[in-house]
Design an enzyme around this catalytic site. Sequence first.
Site, PDB file in Angstrom:
ATOM      1  N   HIS A 200       0.814  -1.135   0.119  1.00  0.00           N
ATOM      2  CA  HIS A 200       0.014  -0.029  -0.059  1.00  0.00           C
ATOM      3  C   HIS A 200       0.949   1.200  -0.036  1.00  0.00           C
ATOM      4  CE1 HIS A 200      -3.072  -3.015   0.773  1.00  0.00           C
ATOM      5  NE2 HIS A 200      -3.683  -2.197   0.185  1.00  0.00           N
ATOM      6  N   GLU A 442     -10.856 -11.455  -4.570  1.00  0.00           N
ATOM      7  CA  GLU A 442      -9.477 -11.295  -4.249  1.00  0.00           C
ATOM      8  C   GLU A 442      -8.964 -12.525  -3.518  1.00  0.00           C
ATOM      9  OE1 GLU A 442      -8.384  -7.582  -2.026  1.00  0.00           O
ATOM     10  OE2 GLU A 442     -10.256  -7.895  -0.981  1.00  0.00           O
ATOM     11  N   ASP A 466      -4.280  -8.795  -4.170  1.00  0.00           N
ATOM     12  CA  ASP A 466      -4.421  -9.899  -3.317  1.00  0.00           C
ATOM     13  C   ASP A 466      -4.898 -11.373  -3.795  1.00  0.00           C
ATOM     14  OD1 ASP A 466      -3.940  -8.995  -0.706  1.00  0.00           O
ATOM     15  OD2 ASP A 466      -5.784  -7.836  -0.786  1.00  0.00           O
ATOM     16  N   CYS A 513      -9.720  -3.641  -9.976  1.00  0.00           N
ATOM     17  CA  CYS A 513      -9.483  -2.749  -9.393  1.00  0.00           C
ATOM     18  C   CYS A 513      -8.039  -2.798  -8.728  1.00  0.00           C
ATOM     19  CB  CYS A 513     -10.477  -2.186  -8.171  1.00  0.00           C
ATOM     20  SG  CYS A 513     -10.279  -3.279  -6.960  1.00  0.00           S
TER      21      CYS A 513
HETATM   22  C1  PEP Z   1      -6.250  -5.819  -4.389  1.00  0.00           C
HETATM   23  O1  PEP Z   1      -6.156  -6.634  -3.427  1.00  0.00           O
HETATM   24  O2  PEP Z   1      -6.150  -6.007  -5.608  1.00  0.00           O
HETATM   25  C2  PEP Z   1      -7.093  -4.493  -3.945  1.00  0.00           C
HETATM   26  C3  PEP Z   1      -7.573  -3.615  -4.826  1.00  0.00           C
HETATM   27  O3  PEP Z   1      -7.098  -4.194  -2.561  1.00  0.00           O
HETATM   28  P1  PEP Z   1      -5.892  -3.811  -1.771  1.00  0.00           P
HETATM   29  O4  PEP Z   1      -4.775  -3.310  -2.807  1.00  0.00           O
HETATM   30  O5  PEP Z   1      -6.293  -2.362  -1.150  1.00  0.00           O
HETATM   31  O6  PEP Z   1      -5.678  -4.892  -0.810  1.00  0.00           O
HETATM   32 MG    MG Z   2      -6.919  -6.270  -1.556  1.00  0.00          MG
END
Ligand code: PEP
Ligand code: MG
Length: 588
Positions: A200, A442, A466, A513
């Site tokens: 993140h 995910e 994920d 996403c």
């Molecule tokens: C993902 O896991 O692809 C996602 C968009 O969520 P995050 O990156 O916040 O875990």
């Molecule tokens: Mg995620």
Amino acid sequence: MSFKKDSILMKGLGVSSGIVIGTVHLFDRGELEPVQYCHLDSRALDYEIERFNKALTESKDQILRIRNKLEEEGGQAKEHIQIIDANLLIFEDQMLIDDTIKVIREDKINAEWALKKVLTRLMELFDNMEDEYFKERGSDIEQSVNRILINLMGKKHENISEIDEPSIIVAHDLGPSDTAQMAKGKVLAFLTDVGGRTSHTSIMARSLEIPAVVGLESVTHQVETGDTVVIDGTTGTVIINPSDKVIEVYQQKRVRYEQYNQDLHRYRDLPAETTDGKIVEIMGNIEIVDEMGSLIDHGAEGIGLYRSEFLYLNRRELPTEEEHLEAYKKVAENMDGKPVIIRTLDIGGDKPLPFLDLDEESNPAMGLRAIRLCFDRVDIFKTQLRGILRASAFGNIKVMFPMISGVHELRRAKSILEETKEELTAEGIEYNPDMEVGIMIEVPSAALVADLLAKESDFFSIGTNDLIQYTIAIDRVNEHVAYLFEPSHPAILRVIKQVVKAANDAGISVGICGEMAGEPVYAIVFLGLGIKHLSMSAGSLLKVKKLIREVSYEDAKDICDTIMTFDTAREIEEFLASRLAGILKEEY
Ligand code: PEP
Ligand code: MG
């Protein structure tokens, strides 16, 4: 290209593009080292008390400086000022000060030891309190005392928001809460020893358009504050103390890069439409409300992922229902009727929330994270759901649950949502009763039962970050296994294809996403798979739009059919690179 004698070339993971030439600020968060315990001679006690008082004043001054900076910044920063004001009082707490001085004198021990003793007593008192509010005050005291200890031990205690000069931050590790404090302009770029592309921290860098290279392993040992460094955030190249010639080459590269980005702006208001008329909806991901301006500026057609957990970071207590409402309402109103998908709290994993005081987990990515935490703390979940529902009366808001692993969890989340709706109805509070409810796909088990989940969801959004982590068993934040994090692994493409089919069969919409959506080559693959919604960081929006406008849907389908026959990610990557070479050549 020749390097000066002391030039060092390093290669890491380029996670946020951009060329930067700047001066290093080696960031030291001042981790607390084990305290030394010493018995003192009576003659040394006055000096020890003086040391303690000095560390106390230093700590208070540091906090005051942060407060002044936040005050200058205004906006969201205002929320943190109240917390800081409460913390300032701790440094004036007579019980803490008098008791520490008394222990130094009576036990004839050094200030660090005395302070630790007083802290232990205080923490026992707070731990035995039933009230959550008071328990949290206990953790405030602990943090403040740690600051005094760090100052006593002569260590630096830095905060990203305190950095004055425009610099390149170099740190062993940075958390998303650090990145969230980075002001563009002050932080020119950052480099870390550890980290992965979809951590993140890296995602935030792309959202804020701050160039970054992570996973450099030993960069903190190679540079000193004041060194000049050249960074290419696309290739992951870092050159420490570059020669004049290297600087010149990178200055030219920077000009070309900036020109390329400027040219991209002509795509801002154009649809992502293929040469044969197929349209893909290009949406943006946000972590903090302030990023919205940049998304709108890059032509986002909605918010495909609002990572609401960032509302919970950099603070000491949970956001209130009003704070949720205010943030979501602001986003919805600014998007002016365009869709806004708010993902409910996804804390845990690489986004810890210290003030929740959760048990240490040996495997946090697979632990009490996201929806699991919300089931454990329904009070937290409901406060957020009330905020989302109330905001749904002001715009095109949809809600999305993270980390759903099967139908039972979806049903449980939906039933809590229904309960919350009933409560709002009983209170006469307005909301959109037909707000769409979607889920992130995910977790591999969710992908495997996507047909079942599709019957009870309004939409799917595939979280590739994920999904890759859990399908290939690769820790997304671990630089040592980053080479195995292969988005084009045949298993990943197959699983995505299967989820898309399940969604199409059930007649619900499906988008992507995860970070893959913002990589132009994969955007073509998704187009070929028939995916109509992609959501990505601000920095990727225009590149993806441009590329989609340059290919045909027929070609994209053909590319997909071919890559599905390959055995390895490498073959797929090579094929994609050669097939798309013509249009990818100007890519940065
Ligand atoms: C993902 O896991 O692809 C996602 C968009 O969520 P995050 O990156 O916040 O875990
Ligand atoms: Mg995620």
